[in-house]
Design an enzyme around this catalytic site. Structure first.
Site, mmCIF file in Angstrom:
data_model
loop_
_atom_site.group_PDB
_atom_site.id
_atom_site.type_symbol
_atom_site.label_atom_id
_atom_site.label_comp_id
_atom_site.label_asym_id
_atom_site.label_seq_id
_atom_site.Cartn_x
_atom_site.Cartn_y
_atom_site.Cartn_z
ATOM 1 N N GLU A 274 45.787 42.199 40.958
ATOM 2 C CA GLU A 274 45.738 42.696 42.332
ATOM 3 C C GLU A 274 44.728 41.816 43.054
ATOM 4 O O GLU A 274 43.553 41.775 42.696
ATOM 5 C CB GLU A 274 45.331 44.169 42.331
ATOM 6 C CG GLU A 274 45.395 44.825 43.699
ATOM 7 C CD GLU A 274 44.069 44.800 44.409
ATOM 8 O OE1 GLU A 274 43.906 43.919 45.300
ATOM 9 O OE2 GLU A 274 43.212 45.617 44.083
ATOM 10 N N CYS A 311 39.609 46.031 49.214
ATOM 11 C CA CYS A 311 40.796 45.175 49.255
ATOM 12 C C CYS A 311 41.824 45.684 50.255
ATOM 13 O O CYS A 311 42.781 44.974 50.573
ATOM 14 C CB CYS A 311 41.418 45.066 47.864
ATOM 15 S SG CYS A 311 41.767 46.653 47.097
#
Length: 547
Positions: A274, A311
């Site tokens: 990720e 994020c």
């Protein structure tokens, strides 16, 4: 619990490099420390990068633990015990973590709660057991012209998983974070590379995990925690022949490097990376006309949350140029300028943030916000859609409390911008449902974003990821390495399992999940029917055509 700075390899505790020092001519390992994020002050104890011997020992033990196997009940008990052990660390964990990361105590207490919640969530998933997707097609020995064998399929653990702890969530995406929890739940031993920006926090959590495992008589090697700062350790872990999969949360550059290493192996393995995103937020004209100021306040809160180190931070805000969009921009710039500069996770990230903000501000012909010592100042940058499309660095993630406002001429330019976006973890859209023009625009945008994001948020902000069954935290490249996977929520478990089919295997030799009696009461697919029945009821078989 006092810190010792040693590698945690199965039941062993040792200073990195000591076995090698017994050999003549071998250099002593370089020692390093963590640092206080707010001051840069070194923090005891000292650590050293794990050596090849230690990497090999950790993964050999992990392979042995994998071959011993574990039951669902054992894994569920372990996950619950880890959650309890983390809570029992008490204030010492929060204090050390706050010192190493600069994150507020309240934020870390909340994150600790989330960490324990997701551990217990996976424990409940494993106890229930239907995630293994058991499928049984009973044998049809009398079928003509060919008999059908007895076929039984389920998901089984891949084997040792290497987990790379993230910097921005030192508990929930770190040593006992989501990647670790989902790998353990799937039945995989874990070798965890602790993040060097919070080694003390990692050691505390690692020791608590291993103590929980010892109390439950888990096989040695089910978990190891290795320290290291250099890229060599990460590559060695990925390249080790016993590693079967990798979980990673971090930068695109780091994720790509691990993926390339995995593909260079004689037997390539999956890397579930990720890697962040710009998480665009589209603000349609009706929404800005009615609530420009409220949207600006909410945007500022989302951009500065965690000092912009999520994020899912909204890195790009997209509007159609109008008086209302100007009100929004003015208010947002004021809110960001007036926000308190925050401590970033470490000096490297702060330095990169300042450099990238300065470079972007220079290219957009504006002044970067002044950041005081060891602090990051928030800022709003602005450009038009044409500039955004032609300047590649504006479309890259900027870690920290700065966002870019992109101004479009009209809806056509906004739709074209959305269509050209790279893959995103999340995208958000604000509109007025009772305004037909806004509703129609939102519908057209939704269909475009469908191919661009792993999660689409209406009337909200990308920050905030709920660990649950329905969440998706992963998206098309480059947000993540595999758009079909998630690093949050119960679906994350399937990353670390693979299907295995058993043909004509005696009932007593089958995994318990596939036995006729269904002793665990799982929801299984029997002869095409989803049921908890304990016996297959095959319908009369139609003849098959042999070609």
């Amino acid at each position: 619990m006092s810190l010792h700075g040693l590698q945690l390899i199965g039941d062993l505790r040792e200073r990195a490099g000591l076995p090698e020092l017994q050999q003549p001519g071998r250099a002593a390992p370089e020692l390093w420390t963590g640092h206080a994020a707010a001051s840069g002050e070194p923090l005891e104890p000292t650590y050293a990068d794990a050596t090849p011997v230690e990497i090999d020992r950790a993964l050999n033990l992990a392979r042995q633990a994998h071959r011993r196997g574990s039951t669902a009940d054992q894994r569920a008990a372990l996950l619950d015990a880890i959650a309890t052990a983390i809570l029992e660390l008490g204030p010492a964990l929060i204090e050390r973590c706050a010192l190493e990361t600069g994150l507020p105590v309240a934020r870390l207490e909340s994150e600790r709660g989330r960490t324990c919640t997701q551990l217990r969530m996976f424990a409940a998933l494993v106890r229930e057991g239907s995630w293994v997707d058991a499928r049984i097609d009973a044998g049809l020995p009398d079928r003509q012209p060919l008999a059908r064998p007895d076929l039984r399929r389920m998901l089984v653990p891949l084997g040792p998983v290497v987990v790379f702890a993230a910097s921005n969530f030192p508990l929930a995406f770190s040593v006992a974070g989501g990647d670790t929890a989902s790998a353990i739940a799937a039945g995989c031993p874990v070798v965890i590379k602790a993040h060097p920006s919070h080694p003390g926090t990692s050691e505390l959590v690692g020791e608590a995990m291993l103590a929980a495992g010892r109390a439950l008589a888990m096989p040695e090697g089910w978990c190891s925690v290795l320290h290291g700062r250099g890229h060599a350790l990460g590559r060695a872990l990925v390249m080790h022949p016993h590693t079967r999969a990798v979980g990673f949360t971090g930068s695109l550059r780091g994720g790509r490097a691990l993926m390339e290493a995995a593909m260079q192996r004689p037997d390539p393995i999956p890397v579930y990376a990720e890697m962040g995103a710009i998480n665009p937020v589209f603000l349609l004209p009706g929404a800005l006309e009615r609530r420009a100021e409220a949207l600006a306040d909410a945007a500022a809160a989302s951009i500065t949350a965690g000092v912009g180190q999520f994020c899912t931070k909204p890195g790009v805000l997209i509007v159609e140029r109008s008086d209302a969009s100007e009100r929004f921009a003015t208010r947002l710039a004021e809110r960001l300028h007036g926000s308190e500069p925050g401590v970033m996770l470490d000096a490297r990230l702060l330095g990169e943030y300042r450099e990238r903000v300065a470079a972007r501000a220079a290219s957009l012909e504006c002044e970067p916000a002044a950041s005081p010592n060891h602090r990051a100042a928030a800022q709003l940058l602005r450009c038009d859609a044409e500039r955004f499309a032609n300047q590649a660095d504006l479309r890259e993630e900027l870690f920290g409390p700065t966002s870019l406002l992109v101004e479009c001429r009209d809806e056509a330019e906004m739709l074209a911008l959305a269509d050209a976006l790279a893959g995103q973890l999340a995208a958000a859209l604000h509109f007025e449902p009772d305004m037909p023009d806004d509703f129609d625009r939102a519908t057209r945008l939704l269909m475009t974003l469908w191919d661009r994001a792993g999660r689409i948020v209406f009337q909200g902000w990308p920050t905030g990821v709920e660990p649950c069954s329905a969440i998706q935290h992963g998206g098309p490249w480059p947000a993540s390495s595999d758009a079909r996977s998630t690093s949050v929520g119960t679906a994350a478990i399937t990353r670390f399992a693979r299907p295995l089919c058993f043909q004509d295997v005696p009932n007593g030799m089958l995994p318990i999940e596939l036995r006729d009696a269904n002793p665990r009461g799982l929801l299984r697919t029997l002869d095409g029917r989803l049921t908890k029945d304990s016996q297959c009821v095959s319908s009369p078989a139609a003849p098959i055509r042999v070609v």
